[in-house]
Write a protein that holds these residues in place. Sequence first.
Motif, PDB file in Angstrom:
ATOM      1  N   ALA A 196       0.837  -1.196   0.000  1.00 48.36           N
ATOM      2  CA  ALA A 196       0.000   0.000   0.000  1.00 48.36           C
ATOM      3  C   ALA A 196       0.868   1.240   0.000  1.00 48.36           C
ATOM      4  O   ALA A 196       2.028   1.212   0.420  1.00 48.36           O
ATOM      5  N   SER A 197       0.287   2.328  -0.504  1.00 49.25           N
ATOM      6  CA  SER A 197       0.923   3.635  -0.443  1.00 49.25           C
ATOM      7  C   SER A 197       0.130   4.528   0.494  1.00 49.25           C
ATOM      8  O   SER A 197      -1.102   4.448   0.537  1.00 49.25           O
ATOM      9  N   PHE A 198       0.847   5.380   1.204  1.00 48.88           N
ATOM     10  CA  PHE A 198       0.223   6.289   2.152  1.00 48.88           C
ATOM     11  C   PHE A 198       0.668   7.710   1.845  1.00 48.88           C
ATOM     12  O   PHE A 198       1.863   7.956   1.614  1.00 48.88           O
ATOM     13  N   LEU A 199      -0.280   8.616   1.835  1.00 47.25           N
ATOM     14  CA  LEU A 199       0.014  10.028   1.638  1.00 47.25           C
ATOM     15  C   LEU A 199       0.177  10.648   3.024  1.00 47.25           C
ATOM     16  O   LEU A 199      -0.795  10.823   3.759  1.00 47.25           O
ATOM     17  N   VAL A 200       1.413  10.976   3.367  1.00 42.67           N
ATOM     18  CA  VAL A 200       1.746  11.371   4.732  1.00 42.67           C
ATOM     19  C   VAL A 200       2.115  12.856   4.781  1.00 42.67           C
ATOM     20  O   VAL A 200       3.037  13.288   4.089  1.00 42.67           O
ATOM     21  N   PRO A 201       1.417  13.642   5.597  1.00 41.85           N
ATOM     22  CA  PRO A 201       1.819  15.039   5.784  1.00 41.85           C
ATOM     23  C   PRO A 201       3.237  15.122   6.329  1.00 41.85           C
ATOM     24  O   PRO A 201       3.654  14.292   7.149  1.00 41.85           O
ATOM     25  N   ASP A 202       3.957  16.147   5.889  1.00 42.49           N
ATOM     26  CA  ASP A 202       5.352  16.277   6.298  1.00 42.49           C
ATOM     27  C   ASP A 202       5.502  16.347   7.816  1.00 42.49           C
ATOM     28  O   ASP A 202       6.474  15.821   8.375  1.00 42.49           O
ATOM     29  N   ASP A 203       4.553  16.968   8.504  1.00 45.14           N
ATOM     30  CA  ASP A 203       4.679  17.121   9.953  1.00 45.14           C
ATOM     31  C   ASP A 203       4.315  15.847  10.717  1.00 45.14           C
ATOM     32  O   ASP A 203       4.403  15.817  11.947  1.00 45.14           O
ATOM     33  N   ARG A 204       3.914  14.802   9.993  1.00 48.73           N
ATOM     34  CA  ARG A 204       3.614  13.519  10.642  1.00 48.73           C
ATOM     35  C   ARG A 204       4.575  12.421  10.204  1.00 48.73           C
ATOM     36  O   ARG A 204       4.378  11.254  10.545  1.00 48.73           O
ATOM     37  N   GLU A 205       5.595  12.795   9.456  1.00 43.07           N
ATOM     38  CA  GLU A 205       6.516  11.800   8.908  1.00 43.07           C
ATOM     39  C   GLU A 205       7.161  10.960  10.004  1.00 43.07           C
ATOM     40  O   GLU A 205       7.188   9.722   9.932  1.00 43.07           O
ATOM     41  N   SER A 206       7.684  11.602  11.044  1.00 42.06           N
ATOM     42  CA  SER A 206       8.368  10.848  12.099  1.00 42.06           C
ATOM     43  C   SER A 206       7.398   9.956  12.862  1.00 42.06           C
ATOM     44  O   SER A 206       7.733   8.819  13.225  1.00 42.06           O
ATOM     45  N   LEU A 207       6.177  10.444  13.093  1.00 42.14           N
ATOM     46  CA  LEU A 207       5.175   9.631  13.774  1.00 42.14           C
ATOM     47  C   LEU A 207       4.777   8.432  12.919  1.00 42.14           C
ATOM     48  O   LEU A 207       4.613   7.312  13.430  1.00 42.14           O
ATOM     49  N   PHE A 208       4.624   8.658  11.622  1.00 40.81           N
ATOM     50  CA  PHE A 208       4.252   7.568  10.717  1.00 40.81           C
ATOM     51  C   PHE A 208       5.345   6.501  10.690  1.00 40.81           C
ATOM     52  O   PHE A 208       5.059   5.303  10.796  1.00 40.81           O
ATOM     53  N   TYR A 209       6.573   6.935  10.559  1.00 39.40           N
ATOM     54  CA  TYR A 209       7.679   5.979  10.504  1.00 39.40           C
ATOM     55  C   TYR A 209       7.773   5.196  11.813  1.00 39.40           C
ATOM     56  O   TYR A 209       7.973   3.977  11.812  1.00 39.40           O
TER      57      TYR A 209
END
Length: 246
Positions: A196-209
Amino acid sequence: MAVYVYAIVGKDHPVRLTGLRGVGEPGAPLRTITTESLRAVVSDTPHAQGHDARNAPVHQEVLTRLMEDGTVLPVCVGRVVPDDAAVRIALENEAEAYRRDLRHVDGCAEYRLQVAQDAEALLRQILEDSYTARKLNDDIRTAAEDPDLPLHLGEMINGEARARHRAFAAGVIEALRPLVRAQASLEPEDDAFFSASFLVPDDRESLFYAAAVSLAQQAGDDFRFRFEGPLPPYSFISRPIADRGA
């Protein structure tokens, strides 16, 4: 001369491409085609060069530079149209859709996640959890004469594996959903069962990872998480420019 298309951006994007060249040998000069509200980054190219594998790193370098300065709608590697007029027509006819896409992906990048599971470990789990599957397997191993037993066992294991993988995938998506703006399913590659691909806001990148790493740790050593990003938001464009053959 045909036109190779790299990306679509808003008219106000600075399109800072100093020092870069386009596809081909020698690299073609990069330029833009501009309409009332949009710009396409292009270069001239023979049609035969469009799908040359050597174009991929050049294409990505252009996109990376563009993403440093603003929102980008990436065009797939190898996209070639007959001439400038074809690009301009696409920009004008699909202007509303492109502007909507630009707003949708603004401030975001694409991240791709694939998950695979060790086949032997999965089989062991199913046999441990299912009395029926375990009984069939024991009957086969003790040379039971019914020739249909291996088929029945295979169907049972395949069905159970699909159900487990669907449940696992749903859990991954549910865990990551609060951190993303959008999600798109992809066709799994190689031995993966989930992609899957996820569209991640830049300010949530660290939380997503961090969330993805936590999911991998919880899943255990039987699972392999393959993580890629940040990438241009290829999976979240509603109106790609058609190529010459379309």
